[in-house]
Each structure stands twice: as structure tokens, then as C-alpha cells.
Design a protein around this motif. Sequence first.
Motif, PDB file in Angstrom:
ATOM      1  N   SER A 290      56.713 -49.122   8.350  1.00  0.00           N
ATOM      2  CA  SER A 290      58.537 -49.272   8.013  1.00  0.00           C
ATOM      3  C   SER A 290      58.750 -49.291   9.766  1.00  0.00           C
ATOM      4  CB  SER A 290      59.112 -48.071   7.517  1.00  0.00           C
ATOM      5  OG  SER A 290      59.163 -48.271   5.794  1.00  0.00           O
ATOM      6  N   ASN A 291      58.130 -48.393  10.081  1.00  0.00           N
ATOM      7  CA  ASN A 291      58.176 -48.106  11.924  1.00  0.00           C
ATOM      8  C   ASN A 291      57.991 -49.350  12.613  1.00  0.00           C
ATOM      9  OD1 ASN A 291      58.897 -46.134  11.898  1.00  0.00           O
ATOM     10  ND2 ASN A 291      56.373 -44.550  12.471  1.00  0.00           N
ATOM     11  N   ARG A 292      56.966 -50.268  12.009  1.00  0.00           N
ATOM     12  CA  ARG A 292      56.251 -51.545  12.329  1.00  0.00           C
ATOM     13  C   ARG A 292      57.209 -52.348  12.663  1.00  0.00           C
ATOM     14  NH1 ARG A 292      51.197 -52.922  13.695  1.00  0.00           N
ATOM     15  NH2 ARG A 292      51.729 -55.021  14.250  1.00  0.00           N
ATOM     16  N   LEU A 293      58.317 -52.298  11.502  1.00  0.00           N
ATOM     17  CA  LEU A 293      59.290 -53.487  11.051  1.00  0.00           C
ATOM     18  C   LEU A 293      60.544 -52.879  11.251  1.00  0.00           C
ATOM     19  CD1 LEU A 293      60.117 -55.654   9.141  1.00  0.00           C
ATOM     20  CD2 LEU A 293      61.536 -53.429   7.026  1.00  0.00           C
ATOM     21  N   ASP A 294      60.520 -52.319  11.951  1.00  0.00           N
ATOM     22  CA  ASP A 294      61.555 -51.590  12.606  1.00  0.00           C
ATOM     23  C   ASP A 294      62.421 -51.946  14.095  1.00  0.00           C
ATOM     24  OD1 ASP A 294      62.976 -49.981  10.827  1.00  0.00           O
ATOM     25  OD2 ASP A 294      62.588 -48.439  10.743  1.00  0.00           O
ATOM     26  N   GLU A 295      59.968 -52.135  15.202  1.00  0.00           N
ATOM     27  CA  GLU A 295      59.846 -52.082  15.973  1.00  0.00           C
ATOM     28  C   GLU A 295      59.945 -53.960  16.009  1.00  0.00           C
ATOM     29  OE1 GLU A 295      55.677 -51.142  16.715  1.00  0.00           O
ATOM     30  OE2 GLU A 295      56.408 -48.521  16.528  1.00  0.00           O
ATOM     31  N   ALA A 296      59.779 -54.110  15.527  1.00  0.00           N
ATOM     32  CA  ALA A 296      59.869 -55.660  15.668  1.00  0.00           C
ATOM     33  C   ALA A 296      61.521 -55.415  15.388  1.00  0.00           C
ATOM     34  CB  ALA A 296      58.917 -56.847  14.374  1.00  0.00           C
ATOM     35  N   LEU A 297      62.086 -55.444  14.653  1.00  0.00           N
ATOM     36  CA  LEU A 297      63.578 -55.366  14.746  1.00  0.00           C
ATOM     37  C   LEU A 297      64.757 -55.659  15.999  1.00  0.00           C
ATOM     38  CD1 LEU A 297      63.994 -54.808  10.653  1.00  0.00           C
ATOM     39  CD2 LEU A 297      64.024 -57.260  12.171  1.00  0.00           C
TER      40      LEU A 297
ATOM     41  N   ALA B 150      63.442 -54.864  18.339  1.00  0.00           N
ATOM     42  CA  ALA B 150      62.985 -55.856  19.809  1.00  0.00           C
ATOM     43  C   ALA B 150      63.350 -57.314  19.856  1.00  0.00           C
ATOM     44  CB  ALA B 150      60.876 -56.147  20.133  1.00  0.00           C
ATOM     45  N   ASP B 151      64.789 -57.563  18.668  1.00  0.00           N
ATOM     46  CA  ASP B 151      65.008 -59.139  17.957  1.00  0.00           C
ATOM     47  C   ASP B 151      63.871 -59.839  17.552  1.00  0.00           C
ATOM     48  OD1 ASP B 151      66.999 -58.634  18.103  1.00  0.00           O
ATOM     49  OD2 ASP B 151      67.923 -58.718  20.281  1.00  0.00           O
ATOM     50  N   GLU B 152      63.091 -59.671  16.918  1.00  0.00           N
ATOM     51  CA  GLU B 152      61.644 -60.065  16.365  1.00  0.00           C
ATOM     52  C   GLU B 152      61.028 -59.991  15.158  1.00  0.00           C
ATOM     53  OE1 GLU B 152      57.363 -58.735  18.067  1.00  0.00           O
ATOM     54  OE2 GLU B 152      58.738 -59.042  20.649  1.00  0.00           O
TER      55      GLU B 152
END
Length: 105
Positions: A28-35, A37-39
Motif C-alpha cells: 500500500s505504501n508503494r501504491l501511495d508513493e506512485a500515486l 508522484a502522479d505515476e
Amino acid sequence: MSSSPPETETYEVTLSRDEQWVVHHVLSNRLDEALDADETPPEWVLEGVETLETDGDTDRLTAPQADRIYDVVAAYVDREETPDRDVAPGSSVLDQLERVRNAEA
């Protein structure tokens, strides 16, 4: 005549509730980091979350999913700021992933 592609090898991993929570938290943290960063989140992260959220006692992970989950959980467990309550279940996840991968080698 064409043959069908080989099935992707999967590993059965039975995780406790605490172990599932740690893996879910890390993904979930990886998912949030991408979102943030607009990735677009990596597909393996989305697939991993989906696998964890399906009903059942056993998660079936592909070899690439198992490798990636191992890497991100290992990094999480090794961080100094990781809560102590997450270290033991995270380490258990790593042990299980190593065991299933080595059993297939």
C-alpha cells in the motif's frame, strides 16, 4: 500449429493475519508513493494487493511477485524506523518466501 504458452509458476504461501498486514502495508505504501508522484503504480503492486485481499488462507504468488514482495518486505524490515511489532511477522514472510523458492529450485 501453435502450442499454448507455459503456465506461470506459482507458489503457495500461507500467511498469518499479522504477516498479511505487513505485506499489505508495504505494498500500500508503494501504491501511495506512485500515486503521490502522479505515476501509474507498478502492476505487480496492484496484483499483490489483489492477491492479499482475496478470500482464502493461502495466497498464490507468481515467481516475479514473490521476488518483488521479498525485496520490498526485506527493505521494510531492515529500516531503522520500522515498528518492532512489524519486524517478526515481516521476517517470517521473508523466511516463507525463501523456503518456497528454494523448494522449487
